[in-house]
Design an enzyme around this catalytic site. Structure first.
Site, short mmCIF file in Angstrom:
data_model
loop_
_atom_site.label_atom_id
_atom_site.label_comp_id
_atom_site.label_asym_id
_atom_site.label_seq_id
_atom_site.Cartn_x
_atom_site.Cartn_y
_atom_site.Cartn_z
N ASP A 158 -1.76 10.45 -5.30
CA ASP A 158 -1.98 11.01 -6.63
C ASP A 158 -3.20 11.94 -6.63
O ASP A 158 -3.18 13.01 -7.24
CB ASP A 158 -2.20 9.88 -7.64
CG ASP A 158 -1.10 8.82 -7.55
OD1 ASP A 158 0.07 9.18 -7.71
OD2 ASP A 158 -1.43 7.65 -7.31
N HIS A 186 -1.26 2.99 -10.08
CA HIS A 186 -0.39 3.96 -9.42
C HIS A 186 0.97 3.88 -10.11
O HIS A 186 1.93 3.32 -9.61
CB HIS A 186 -0.27 3.64 -7.92
CG HIS A 186 0.73 4.52 -7.23
ND1 HIS A 186 0.55 5.87 -7.11
CD2 HIS A 186 1.91 4.24 -6.64
CE1 HIS A 186 1.59 6.40 -6.47
NE2 HIS A 186 2.44 5.42 -6.18
#
Length: 333
Positions: A158, A186
């Protein structure tokens, strides 16, 4: 030197296929460090794993001393220096998040117990398999003799996605962007934060907000793109991110091993105990960290505005709920 023992689980899968070569050729632990690779997967995947072992042999890599394929935890977790837990129960169509959690609690309780029993107490454990934050927390709780700080989960993908979106927008390289932050889970509630990020534009370091001059993009589409990037890849490729996930794992583990560059911090899911950002204790939450001597520390003192606060609390709430569900299952697992 002495070889280090590195375990990759889910070793017959997609991500591992990109990951194993990078580790074995020295991209992660350095060009001098010999390795023993231990590859764990479930019994039905053992013939596929044999093929992966053949390929690793056929790469003729000087650092790779031994490859051990196995479906047994007592073999896989023995004397480990590093455990990269990629394998997990994937979400199937029509599956509730709760069902997914239940299946994974079982796996990560079992693997945590095996780490506790067989691995070195200094082992560094990185959880990739989703839901990564909660899987990592369960593994850590199931391995009480290994310090909580030794467990981390992957939010580097990410982080890299956020860096790359900023770089693309400005027409610079990803290396010109630093100190983006991924806060929280996440999942699609994660918060990619560029309030503290810097970008090198024509030799001058400026804040991302100042460089981009488009607040509505930074507070809107940018965040959504990073949050939903995994789903976008699946939609396009009909398979989930593998190459980019493997690259992010390499970045994450290399930083644990060698430390973060001066003046830079990275995002990692770590235990929230003792943080100064108002995130509840006993969550596995992604924070900005710096790493030195294989030990991470929170980056302290970053001012948090109201926009960020709201997003950080939202993802903490989701993680708290996930944890509560998982802990319920843990007692019955």
């Amino acid at each position: 030197g002495e070889p280090i023992r590195v375990l990759v689980t889910g070793a017959a899968g997609q991500i591992a296929y990109s990951l194993l070569y990078s580790i074995a050729k020295g991209d992660v632990f350095g060009k001098e460090q010999p390795l023993i690779l231990v590859l764990l997967d479930i019994t039905p995947m053992m013939s596929v794993l044999e093929g992966v072992v053949m390929e690793l042999q056929d790469c003729a890599l000087p650092l790779l001393r031994e490859v051990i394929p196995t479906d047994k935890e007592e073999v896989a977790f023995k004397d480990l220096d590093v455990a990269i837990l990629v394998g997990s129960m994937p979400r199937r169509e029509g599956m509730e998040r709760k069902d997914l959690l239940k299946a994974n609690v079982k796996i990560f309780k079992s693997q945590g117990t095996a780490l506790d029993k067989y691995a070195k107490k200094t082992v560094k454990v990185v959880v990739v398999g989703n839901p990564a934050n909660t899987n990592c927390l369960i593994a850590s709780k199931s391995a009480p003799s290994i310090p909580k700080e030794n467990f981390s989960c992957l939010t580097r993908l990410d982080h890299n996605r956020a860096k790359s979106q900023i770089a693309l927008k400005l027409g610079v390289t990803a290396n010109d962007v630093k100190n983006v932050i991924i806060w929280g889970n996440h999942s699609s509630t994660q918060y990619p934060d560029v309030n503290h990020a810097k970008v090198n534009v024509k030799g001058k370091e400026v804040g991302v907000y100042e460089a981009i001059k488009d607040d509505s993009w930074l507070k809107g589409d940018f965040i959504l793109t990073v949050q939903q990037r995994g789903a976008a890849v699946i939609k396009a490729r009909k398979l989930s991110s593998a190459m980019s996930a493997a690259k992010a794992i390499c970045d994450h583990v290399r930083d644990i091993w060698f430390g973060t560059p001066a003046g830079e911090f990275v995002s990692m899911g770590v235990i929230s105990d003792g943080n100064s950002y108002g995130v509840p204790e006993d969550l596995l939450y992604s924070f900005p960290v710096v790493i030195k001597d294989k030990t991470w520390k929170f980056v302290e003192g970053l001012p948090i505005n109201d926009f960020s606060r709201e997003k950080m609390d939202l993802t903490a709430k989701e993680l708290t709920e996930e944890k509560e569900t998982a802990v319920e299952f843990l007692s019955s697992a």
